[in-house]
Design a protein around this motif. Structure first.
Motif, PDB file in Angstrom:
ATOM      1  N   SER A  32     -36.694  19.790  22.105  1.00  0.00           N
ATOM      2  CA  SER A  32     -35.718  20.407  23.006  1.00  0.00           C
ATOM      3  C   SER A  32     -36.326  20.513  24.401  1.00  0.00           C
ATOM      4  O   SER A  32     -37.543  20.452  24.567  1.00  0.00           O
ATOM      5  CB  SER A  32     -35.307  21.798  22.511  1.00  0.00           C
ATOM      6  OG  SER A  32     -36.347  22.732  22.725  1.00  0.00           O
ATOM      7  N   TYR A  33     -35.458  20.676  25.380  1.00  0.00           N
ATOM      8  CA  TYR A  33     -35.923  20.806  26.767  1.00  0.00           C
ATOM      9  C   TYR A  33     -36.630  22.129  27.008  1.00  0.00           C
ATOM     10  O   TYR A  33     -37.505  22.222  27.856  1.00  0.00           O
ATOM     11  CB  TYR A  33     -34.754  20.665  27.744  1.00  0.00           C
ATOM     12  CG  TYR A  33     -34.267  19.253  27.871  1.00  0.00           C
ATOM     13  CD1 TYR A  33     -34.943  18.332  28.651  1.00  0.00           C
ATOM     14  CD2 TYR A  33     -33.126  18.824  27.198  1.00  0.00           C
ATOM     15  CE1 TYR A  33     -34.508  17.023  28.762  1.00  0.00           C
ATOM     16  CE2 TYR A  33     -32.676  17.522  27.297  1.00  0.00           C
ATOM     17  CZ  TYR A  33     -33.373  16.621  28.083  1.00  0.00           C
ATOM     18  OH  TYR A  33     -32.946  15.327  28.187  1.00  0.00           O
ATOM     19  N   VAL A  39     -36.840  26.371  31.324  1.00  0.00           N
ATOM     20  CA  VAL A  39     -35.391  26.177  31.337  1.00  0.00           C
ATOM     21  C   VAL A  39     -34.752  26.851  30.130  1.00  0.00           C
ATOM     22  O   VAL A  39     -35.342  26.928  29.052  1.00  0.00           O
ATOM     23  CB  VAL A  39     -35.001  24.683  31.401  1.00  0.00           C
ATOM     24  CG1 VAL A  39     -35.468  24.056  32.689  1.00  0.00           C
ATOM     25  CG2 VAL A  39     -35.531  23.914  30.216  1.00  0.00           C
ATOM     26  N   GLU A  40     -33.550  27.358  30.343  1.00  0.00           N
ATOM     27  CA  GLU A  40     -32.794  28.028  29.293  1.00  0.00           C
ATOM     28  C   GLU A  40     -31.325  27.662  29.427  1.00  0.00           C
ATOM     29  O   GLU A  40     -30.834  27.413  30.525  1.00  0.00           O
ATOM     30  CB  GLU A  40     -32.924  29.544  29.418  1.00  0.00           C
ATOM     31  CG  GLU A  40     -34.330  30.068  29.265  1.00  0.00           C
ATOM     32  CD  GLU A  40     -34.393  31.576  29.498  1.00  0.00           C
ATOM     33  OE1 GLU A  40     -33.560  32.111  30.256  1.00  0.00           O
ATOM     34  OE2 GLU A  40     -35.289  32.191  28.914  1.00  0.00           O
ATOM     35  N   GLY A  41     -30.620  27.683  28.295  1.00  0.00           N
ATOM     36  CA  GLY A  41     -29.175  27.444  28.321  1.00  0.00           C
ATOM     37  C   GLY A  41     -28.824  26.110  28.935  1.00  0.00           C
ATOM     38  O   GLY A  41     -29.580  25.153  28.876  1.00  0.00           O
ATOM     39  N   ASP A  42     -27.636  26.051  29.546  1.00  0.00           N
ATOM     40  CA  ASP A  42     -27.211  24.829  30.222  1.00  0.00           C
ATOM     41  C   ASP A  42     -27.945  24.704  31.551  1.00  0.00           C
ATOM     42  O   ASP A  42     -28.022  25.664  32.319  1.00  0.00           O
ATOM     43  CB  ASP A  42     -25.707  24.840  30.477  1.00  0.00           C
ATOM     44  CG  ASP A  42     -24.902  24.707  29.196  1.00  0.00           C
ATOM     45  OD1 ASP A  42     -25.443  24.183  28.199  1.00  0.00           O
ATOM     46  OD2 ASP A  42     -23.733  25.126  29.185  1.00  0.00           O
ATOM     47  N   PHE A  43     -28.493  23.528  31.804  1.00  0.00           N
ATOM     48  CA  PHE A  43     -29.151  23.281  33.086  1.00  0.00           C
ATOM     49  C   PHE A  43     -28.970  21.819  33.461  1.00  0.00           C
ATOM     50  O   PHE A  43     -28.617  20.987  32.635  1.00  0.00           O
ATOM     51  CB  PHE A  43     -30.632  23.678  33.041  1.00  0.00           C
ATOM     52  CG  PHE A  43     -31.527  22.652  32.385  1.00  0.00           C
ATOM     53  CD1 PHE A  43     -32.330  21.823  33.136  1.00  0.00           C
ATOM     54  CD2 PHE A  43     -31.568  22.529  30.999  1.00  0.00           C
ATOM     55  CE1 PHE A  43     -33.150  20.892  32.537  1.00  0.00           C
ATOM     56  CE2 PHE A  43     -32.386  21.610  30.382  1.00  0.00           C
ATOM     57  CZ  PHE A  43     -33.181  20.780  31.157  1.00  0.00           C
ATOM     58  N   GLN A  44     -29.225  21.530  34.722  1.00  0.00           N
ATOM     59  CA  GLN A  44     -29.009  20.188  35.231  1.00  0.00           C
ATOM     60  C   GLN A  44     -30.341  19.447  35.340  1.00  0.00           C
ATOM     61  O   GLN A  44     -31.285  19.938  35.958  1.00  0.00           O
ATOM     62  CB  GLN A  44     -28.324  20.242  36.596  1.00  0.00           C
ATOM     63  CG  GLN A  44     -27.798  18.916  37.052  1.00  0.00           C
ATOM     64  CD  GLN A  44     -26.945  19.063  38.301  1.00  0.00           C
ATOM     65  OE1 GLN A  44     -27.272  19.816  39.198  1.00  0.00           O
ATOM     66  NE2 GLN A  44     -25.848  18.339  38.345  1.00  0.00           N
ATOM     67  N   LEU A  45     -30.393  18.262  34.722  1.00  0.00           N
ATOM     68  CA  LEU A  45     -31.560  17.410  34.833  1.00  0.00           C
ATOM     69  C   LEU A  45     -31.651  16.848  36.244  1.00  0.00           C
ATOM     70  O   LEU A  45     -30.675  16.895  37.009  1.00  0.00           O
ATOM     71  CB  LEU A  45     -31.463  16.247  33.838  1.00  0.00           C
ATOM     72  CG  LEU A  45     -31.468  16.590  32.358  1.00  0.00           C
ATOM     73  CD1 LEU A  45     -31.193  15.339  31.527  1.00  0.00           C
ATOM     74  CD2 LEU A  45     -32.797  17.207  31.963  1.00  0.00           C
ATOM     75  N   HIS A  46     -32.778  16.280  36.581  1.00  0.00           N
ATOM     76  CA  HIS A  46     -32.978  15.692  37.905  1.00  0.00           C
ATOM     77  C   HIS A  46     -31.992  14.572  38.215  1.00  0.00           C
ATOM     78  O   HIS A  46     -31.700  14.288  39.362  1.00  0.00           O
ATOM     79  CB  HIS A  46     -34.415  15.183  38.042  1.00  0.00           C
ATOM     80  CG  HIS A  46     -34.695  13.996  37.171  1.00  0.00           C
ATOM     81  ND1 HIS A  46     -34.866  14.102  35.811  1.00  0.00           N
ATOM     82  CD2 HIS A  46     -34.794  12.688  37.461  1.00  0.00           C
ATOM     83  CE1 HIS A  46     -35.059  12.901  35.314  1.00  0.00           C
ATOM     84  NE2 HIS A  46     -35.030  12.025  36.282  1.00  0.00           N
ATOM     85  N   ASN A  47     -31.412  13.953  37.174  1.00  0.00           N
ATOM     86  CA  ASN A  47     -30.456  12.859  37.376  1.00  0.00           C
ATOM     87  C   ASN A  47     -29.008  13.342  37.463  1.00  0.00           C
ATOM     88  O   ASN A  47     -28.088  12.549  37.521  1.00  0.00           O
ATOM     89  CB  ASN A  47     -30.601  11.823  36.265  1.00  0.00           C
ATOM     90  CG  ASN A  47     -30.262  12.366  34.888  1.00  0.00           C
ATOM     91  OD1 ASN A  47     -29.742  13.478  34.747  1.00  0.00           O
ATOM     92  ND2 ASN A  47     -30.554  11.586  33.864  1.00  0.00           N
ATOM     93  N   GLN A  49     -27.317  15.056  35.131  1.00  0.00           N
ATOM     94  CA  GLN A  49     -26.728  15.307  33.818  1.00  0.00           C
ATOM     95  C   GLN A  49     -26.968  16.761  33.413  1.00  0.00           C
ATOM     96  O   GLN A  49     -28.056  17.301  33.598  1.00  0.00           O
ATOM     97  CB  GLN A  49     -27.347  14.372  32.788  1.00  0.00           C
ATOM     98  CG  GLN A  49     -26.821  14.556  31.384  1.00  0.00           C
ATOM     99  CD  GLN A  49     -27.551  13.677  30.377  1.00  0.00           C
ATOM    100  OE1 GLN A  49     -28.486  12.967  30.697  1.00  0.00           O
ATOM    101  NE2 GLN A  49     -27.102  13.736  29.138  1.00  0.00           N
ATOM    102  N   THR A  50     -25.952  17.409  32.853  1.00  0.00           N
ATOM    103  CA  THR A  50     -26.092  18.777  32.361  1.00  0.00           C
ATOM    104  C   THR A  50     -26.337  18.750  30.856  1.00  0.00           C
ATOM    105  O   THR A  50     -25.633  18.061  30.123  1.00  0.00           O
ATOM    106  CB  THR A  50     -24.829  19.610  32.669  1.00  0.00           C
ATOM    107  OG1 THR A  50     -24.640  19.644  34.084  1.00  0.00           O
ATOM    108  CG2 THR A  50     -24.967  21.028  32.148  1.00  0.00           C
ATOM    109  N   VAL A  51     -27.367  19.477  30.435  1.00  0.00           N
ATOM    110  CA  VAL A  51     -27.718  19.546  29.017  1.00  0.00           C
ATOM    111  C   VAL A  51     -28.004  20.994  28.637  1.00  0.00           C
ATOM    112  O   VAL A  51     -28.243  21.836  29.502  1.00  0.00           O
ATOM    113  CB  VAL A  51     -28.949  18.671  28.685  1.00  0.00           C
ATOM    114  CG1 VAL A  51     -28.666  17.208  28.918  1.00  0.00           C
ATOM    115  CG2 VAL A  51     -30.164  19.115  29.458  1.00  0.00           C
ATOM    116  N   ASN A  52     -27.980  21.273  27.350  1.00  0.00           N
ATOM    117  CA  ASN A  52     -28.341  22.592  26.864  1.00  0.00           C
ATOM    118  C   ASN A  52     -29.806  22.543  26.438  1.00  0.00           C
ATOM    119  O   ASN A  52     -30.178  21.745  25.578  1.00  0.00           O
ATOM    120  CB  ASN A  52     -27.461  23.008  25.687  1.00  0.00           C
ATOM    121  CG  ASN A  52     -27.740  24.426  25.247  1.00  0.00           C
ATOM    122  OD1 ASN A  52     -28.858  24.766  24.884  1.00  0.00           O
ATOM    123  ND2 ASN A  52     -26.713  25.253  25.281  1.00  0.00           N
ATOM    124  N   ALA A  53     -30.617  23.400  27.018  1.00  0.00           N
ATOM    125  CA  ALA A  53     -32.060  23.373  26.799  1.00  0.00           C
ATOM    126  C   ALA A  53     -32.469  23.688  25.377  1.00  0.00           C
ATOM    127  O   ALA A  53     -33.514  23.240  24.913  1.00  0.00           O
ATOM    128  CB  ALA A  53     -32.746  24.343  27.759  1.00  0.00           C
TER     129      ALA A  53
END
Length: 118
Positions: A32-33, A39-47, A49-53
């Motif tokens: 997991s991220y 990072v926690e919860g939903d966050f935005q990657l450098h590209n 894209q939003t992911v859930n950590a």
């Protein structure tokens, strides 16, 4: 660019504890991220894209250690060189030609994952 572990890996595990981003996992292990980052919860990657950590992701490899490219910063901002490559006894931690990134991008990734260190 991110680092990749080739299929020449002997599964010694020397690289895993050296990664400041916890981007290295044993083959077959979900990841997991949030592991090893802030990072926690939903966050935005450098590209963008939003992911859930906290979501567990499928292993990149089932057979040998692997590096999650979205978490790899090549140790930029932490060390002078990628620590996985420095400790690998068989030189199988090499630059990933499929994930070429500038130093500024690697620093941005570090800032996203470790904001308290900025």
């Amino acid at each position: 660019m991110a680092i990749i572990i080739t299929d020449e890996c002997i599964n010694c595990g020397a690289c895993e504890p050296e990664c400041p981003n916890t981007a290295i996992y044993e083959g077959g292990v979900e990841w997991s991220y949030e592991e090893g980052t802030e990072v926690e919860g939903d966050f935005q990657l450098h590209n963008g894209q939003t992911v859930n950590a906290s979501i567990m992701n499928e292993p990149v490899s089932d057979d040998f250690y692997f590096i999650v490219s979205d978490k790899c910063t090549e140790c930029v901002g932490f060390h002078e060189e990628p620590q996985c490559a420095a400790v690998c006894p068989v030189d199988c931690c090499v630059p990933d030609p499929d994930h070429v990134e500038e130093e500024s991008t690697l620093l941005q990734k570090k800032a996203i994952m470790h904001p308290s260190e900025e």
